[in-house]
Design an enzyme around this catalytic site. Sequence first.
Site, PDB file in Angstrom:
ATOM      1  N   ASP A  14      -4.080  54.339   5.621  1.00 48.82           N
ATOM      2  CA  ASP A  14      -3.618  55.736   5.621  1.00 48.82           C
ATOM      3  C   ASP A  14      -3.837  56.431   6.957  1.00 48.82           C
ATOM      4  OD1 ASP A  14      -2.714  55.609   3.058  1.00 48.82           O
ATOM      5  OD2 ASP A  14      -4.523  56.480   2.163  1.00 48.82           O
ATOM      6  N   ARG A  98     -19.135  63.779   4.441  1.00 54.80           N
ATOM      7  CA  ARG A  98     -18.038  64.598   4.984  1.00 54.80           C
ATOM      8  C   ARG A  98     -18.513  65.641   5.996  1.00 54.80           C
ATOM      9  NH1 ARG A  98     -16.046  60.372   3.590  1.00 54.80           N
ATOM     10  NH2 ARG A  98     -14.433  60.215   2.000  1.00 54.80           N
ATOM     11  N   ASP A 127     -12.389  65.485  -1.133  1.00 57.68           N
ATOM     12  CA  ASP A 127     -12.632  65.288   0.295  1.00 57.68           C
ATOM     13  C   ASP A 127     -11.823  66.245   1.166  1.00 57.68           C
ATOM     14  OD1 ASP A 127     -14.616  63.381  -0.022  1.00 57.68           O
ATOM     15  OD2 ASP A 127     -13.166  61.753  -0.233  1.00 57.68           O
ATOM     16  N   SER A 178      -9.883  52.185  -4.528  1.00 62.38           N
ATOM     17  CA  SER A 178     -10.129  53.074  -3.391  1.00 62.38           C
ATOM     18  C   SER A 178     -11.645  53.170  -3.246  1.00 62.38           C
ATOM     19  CB  SER A 178      -9.529  54.452  -3.674  1.00 62.38           C
ATOM     20  OG  SER A 178     -10.088  55.382  -2.772  1.00 62.38           O
TER      21      SER A 178
END
Length: 407
Positions: A14, A98, A127, A178
């Site tokens: 991605d 994050r 996220d 994922s």
Amino acid sequence: MAKRVVLAYSGGLDTSVAVRWMIEEWGVEVVCVLVDVGQDPDYSESFEDIRARALAAGALDFVVVDAREEMAAQFCGPAIAANALYEGKYPLVSALSRPVIVRHLVDQARKFHADAVAHGSTGKGNDQVRFEVGTHALAPDLEVLAPARLWGMTRADSVDYAAKWDIPIKATKEKIYSIDENLWGRAIECGEIEDPWAAPPQEPYTLTRVTSHDPVEVSISFRAGVPVALDGEEMSLGTLIKTLTDRVGAVGYGRLDMVENRRVGIKSREVYECPAALALITAHADLEDLVLEREVHHEKARLQIRWAELVYDGMWFSPLKEALDAFFAETQVHVTGDVRMRFEAPGLGRVVGRRSPSALYDHDLATYDAEDSFQHADSEGFVKIYGLGVKTWAARQGAKNATPPTS
Ligand code: ARG
């Protein structure tokens, strides 16, 4: 519209496609930043391979930042102090990484004179919230771009897009899971995990495969709430987390299977493996049982729930979270001591002993043996006054609860 963008780059499909897509659609320059928070500890790919992919996708530059000890000390440390478990279970594996990534994205954006940052998250998860709210908190002037929320490509489309632009990716059209990972653990979604009734598959686990049936005993030492040593050997928090992951993951300890509430209103079934996170929080909370005064302890338990929600919801950089950290820091001053834990395959772990120079546990008060120093007679007046309100109430009501129901 932004001219130069710093992208949080993982090297995966991605974010590789995102580089070329942003160049083509928006005419921007893209700098790729890979923040190493301890993902893929074996490094099946070198950073050179990942750099080559970023540049093949069209990146102006590629930067790696080693943030492993920073994540341990400044993000996992406070999470341990807060015994942070979202919805009572999840130790915030992705949620903690994050803000680390955001901090370095913003830093690199300044260094490269960029006017935007970008991430590869979709519109359905937490996220995106963490990247965007975090960036706005640190750099209100920077734009945040989310190409994967806009491009409307399926995974197969992305694979075709990468082929069309000669971007060397390892991914295939059939990717089942994922996975997001860092030194605090691994988060696994998609595939059959999306059926909450289906037992979790075994293949995606890497940290908690049972490789030994010998019980493991570990002594974890804390200083002012921070884990500082394993079995008496001092080490950095990053090394301690990694070492503990290997030791207790080997007997299969550290798996979670849960349905959680995402910030965006979706319930999702996720599985995690986070051996060190669960062991350290369990040990730390147990040491607090020994050393914290009752009222502080009970109040802290309430505030911990709030802290975990804030961090889960992308509010790492926020005034309430900072204020709670200040409260927790005050509570940690005497959280010094050792906790002994025993782990057994498959996946069991428990505390078997704890000790502290600051223990409020007083043997002579607690014992029922001859050393008992507690003044039993003192309790008579205490209990009378403590129960006085209820006694008065019961007298007025005619002790209405006194008759058991007839069967
Ligand atoms: N549900 C977890 C969280 O929001 C894990 C997210 C994992 N992210 C991913 N891209 N697989 O913290």
